[in-house]
Design an enzyme around this catalytic site. Structure first.
Site, PDB file in Angstrom:
ATOM      1  N   ASN A   1       1.027  -1.690   5.798  1.00 32.91           N
ATOM      2  CA  ASN A   1       2.073  -2.669   6.105  1.00 32.91           C
ATOM      3  C   ASN A   1       2.476  -2.487   7.566  1.00 32.91           C
ATOM      4  O   ASN A   1       3.141  -1.516   7.916  1.00 32.91           O
ATOM      5  CB  ASN A   1       3.269  -2.459   5.175  1.00 32.91           C
ATOM      6  CG  ASN A   1       4.425  -3.395   5.501  1.00 32.91           C
ATOM      7  OD1 ASN A   1       4.258  -4.406   6.174  1.00 32.91           O
ATOM      8  ND2 ASN A   1       5.610  -3.048   5.008  1.00 32.91           N
TER       9      ASN A   1
ATOM     10  N   LYS B   1       4.528  -4.257   9.310  1.00 28.66           N
ATOM     11  CA  LYS B   1       5.925  -4.614   9.567  1.00 28.66           C
ATOM     12  C   LYS B   1       6.015  -5.474  10.843  1.00 28.66           C
ATOM     13  O   LYS B   1       5.111  -6.265  11.101  1.00 28.66           O
ATOM     14  CB  LYS B   1       6.791  -3.360   9.622  1.00 28.66           C
ATOM     15  CG  LYS B   1       6.608  -2.480   8.368  1.00 28.66           C
ATOM     16  CD  LYS B   1       7.523  -1.296   8.328  1.00 28.66           C
ATOM     17  CE  LYS B   1       7.245  -0.454   7.085  1.00 28.66           C
ATOM     18  NZ  LYS B   1       8.163   0.702   6.962  1.00 28.66           N
TER      19      LYS B   1
ATOM     20  N   HIS C   1      10.097  -5.731  -0.586  1.00 28.20           N
ATOM     21  CA  HIS C   1      10.069  -4.502   0.200  1.00 28.20           C
ATOM     22  C   HIS C   1      11.494  -4.030   0.483  1.00 28.20           C
ATOM     23  O   HIS C   1      12.405  -4.822   0.708  1.00 28.20           O
ATOM     24  CB  HIS C   1       9.323  -4.725   1.517  1.00 28.20           C
ATOM     25  CG  HIS C   1       9.021  -3.463   2.252  1.00 28.20           C
ATOM     26  ND1 HIS C   1       9.945  -2.840   3.056  1.00 28.20           N
ATOM     27  CD2 HIS C   1       7.907  -2.682   2.272  1.00 28.20           C
ATOM     28  CE1 HIS C   1       9.401  -1.739   3.560  1.00 28.20           C
ATOM     29  NE2 HIS C   1       8.173  -1.618   3.091  1.00 28.20           N
TER      30      HIS C   1
ATOM     31  N   GLU D   1      12.943  -2.785   2.963  1.00 27.11           N
ATOM     32  CA  GLU D   1      13.569  -3.180   4.217  1.00 27.11           C
ATOM     33  C   GLU D   1      14.103  -4.611   4.143  1.00 27.11           C
ATOM     34  O   GLU D   1      15.106  -4.935   4.776  1.00 27.11           O
ATOM     35  CB  GLU D   1      12.568  -3.002   5.362  1.00 27.11           C
ATOM     36  CG  GLU D   1      12.347  -1.532   5.663  1.00 27.11           C
ATOM     37  CD  GLU D   1      11.089  -1.238   6.451  1.00 27.11           C
ATOM     38  OE1 GLU D   1      10.921  -0.077   6.829  1.00 27.11           O
ATOM     39  OE2 GLU D   1      10.261  -2.153   6.654  1.00 27.11           O
TER      40      GLU D   1
ATOM     41  N   GLU E   1       8.679   2.996  -3.668  1.00 34.81           N
ATOM     42  CA  GLU E   1       8.963   3.503  -2.331  1.00 34.81           C
ATOM     43  C   GLU E   1      10.434   3.891  -2.252  1.00 34.81           C
ATOM     44  O   GLU E   1      11.302   3.031  -2.100  1.00 34.81           O
ATOM     45  CB  GLU E   1       8.622   2.459  -1.259  1.00 34.81           C
ATOM     46  CG  GLU E   1       9.045   1.028  -1.615  1.00 34.81           C
ATOM     47  CD  GLU E   1       8.957   0.091  -0.439  1.00 34.81           C
ATOM     48  OE1 GLU E   1       8.110   0.304   0.436  1.00 34.81           O
ATOM     49  OE2 GLU E   1       9.762  -0.860  -0.395  1.00 34.81           O
TER      50      GLU E   1
ATOM     51  N   GLY F   1       9.658   5.817   6.744  1.00 33.75           N
ATOM     52  CA  GLY F   1       9.765   5.990   8.188  1.00 33.75           C
ATOM     53  C   GLY F   1      10.566   7.192   8.629  1.00 33.75           C
ATOM     54  O   GLY F   1      10.863   7.343   9.813  1.00 33.75           O
TER      55      GLY F   1
ATOM     56  N   SER G   1       6.446   7.465   4.030  1.00 36.60           N
ATOM     57  CA  SER G   1       5.984   8.541   4.923  1.00 36.60           C
ATOM     58  C   SER G   1       4.685   9.178   4.449  1.00 36.60           C
ATOM     59  O   SER G   1       4.516  10.403   4.501  1.00 36.60           O
ATOM     60  CB  SER G   1       7.081   9.603   5.081  1.00 36.60           C
ATOM     61  OG  SER G   1       8.226   9.049   5.699  1.00 36.60           O
TER      62      SER G   1
ATOM     63  N   GLY H   1       3.115   2.606   5.841  1.00 40.14           N
ATOM     64  CA  GLY H   1       3.763   1.896   6.930  1.00 40.14           C
ATOM     65  C   GLY H   1       3.201   2.284   8.285  1.00 40.14           C
ATOM     66  O   GLY H   1       2.114   1.866   8.676  1.00 40.14           O
TER      67      GLY H   1
END
Length: 248
Positions: A10, A12, A93, A95, A163, A169, A208, A229
């Site tokens: 991903n 992003k 997701h 985020e 996740e 991250g 991560s 990610g």
């Protein structure tokens, strides 16, 4: 049931046409690992050039709108990303849940929209740090799955990704025991919703994941792959994860 490993990247809000050179090494690694499925979700602007550059890779979108068309300024439909060359999309997701206030129902509606267009769906779930610290992780994940998984979901077009939001991250990851526990709970919840079809649905871990920890994470029970990610932005960091999956 034996489920093929899936490693999905991903990007992003990162990348440019120049960055698509990274897909060359990723595609080569995917070809060298025929027992692993490899997908890469890129920003909307890069779907078409990415699909052209790496036709053997499954290129996808990072999100879609739940409507097929309409007065939704700035949004992109599943039909649009499919026409651009996407084969799958992410929905729900963490985020987008945090930054855009999306809900599990939104993820459900987007998954249904993607299914109407014949796209594969990777639907995300996961708890916050506060929810984990309050021993609510299991209940939160179960509730998200219940509200986001379509009734007709099966492994031919649907994948679940766990996740934990606090691990994305940050360089932090749950313990292997914590990962295995949530994946087992997710599998059990899927069985209550879609019956035997749950055994064919792959459940990915995201948060991560790196080349250093991929092998141990991917060896956990019910972990069928990884949603990656930052490490998916370059072949140098993404390929070792593909290689780790291929070795299992």
């Amino acid at each position: 049931m034996t489920r093929r490993k899936l490693v999905a990247g991903n990007w992003k809000m990162n990348g440019s046409r120049a960055a698509l050179v990274e897909l060359d090494g990723i595609a080569a690694a995917a070809a060298a690992a025929p027992n692993v499925d490899v997908m890469v979700a890129v920003p909307f602007t890069l779907i078409a050039p990415a699909a052209d550059r790496a036709p053997t890779l499954s290129i996808g979108a990072e999100d879609v709108h739940e409507a097929d068309s309409g007065a939704h300024t700035g949004c992109v439909s599943a039909a649009m990303v499919k026409e651009a060359g996407a084969r799958f999309t992410l929905v729900g997701h963490s985020e987008r849940r945090m930054d855009q206030g999306e809900t599990s129902h939104d993820a459900w509606a987007k998954a249904a929209a993607a299914r109407r267009q014949g796209l594969h769906v990777i639907s995300c779930c996961g708890e916050t740090e506060a929810e984990r610290d309050a021993d609510r992780a299991e209940r939160v994940v179960q509730a998200q799955i219940e509200k986001s998984v379509p009734d007709n979901a099966d492994g031919s077009w649907f994948t679940l990704a766990y996740e934990p939001r606090w691990a994305i991250g940050t360089g932090r990851t749950p313990t292997l025991e914590q990962i295995a526990a949530i994946h087992a709970i997710a599998r059990a919840k899927l069985r209550t919703l879609i019956g035997d079809a749950a055994d064919g649905v792959r459940i990915l871990y995201g948060g991560s994941v790196t080349g250093d920890n991929a092998a141990t994470i991917l060896a956990c029970d019910n972990v069928d792959g990884a949603l990656v990610g930052g490490a998916s932005l370059t072949a140098a960091k993404f390929v070792p994860i593909i290689t780790a999956a291929a070795a299992l």
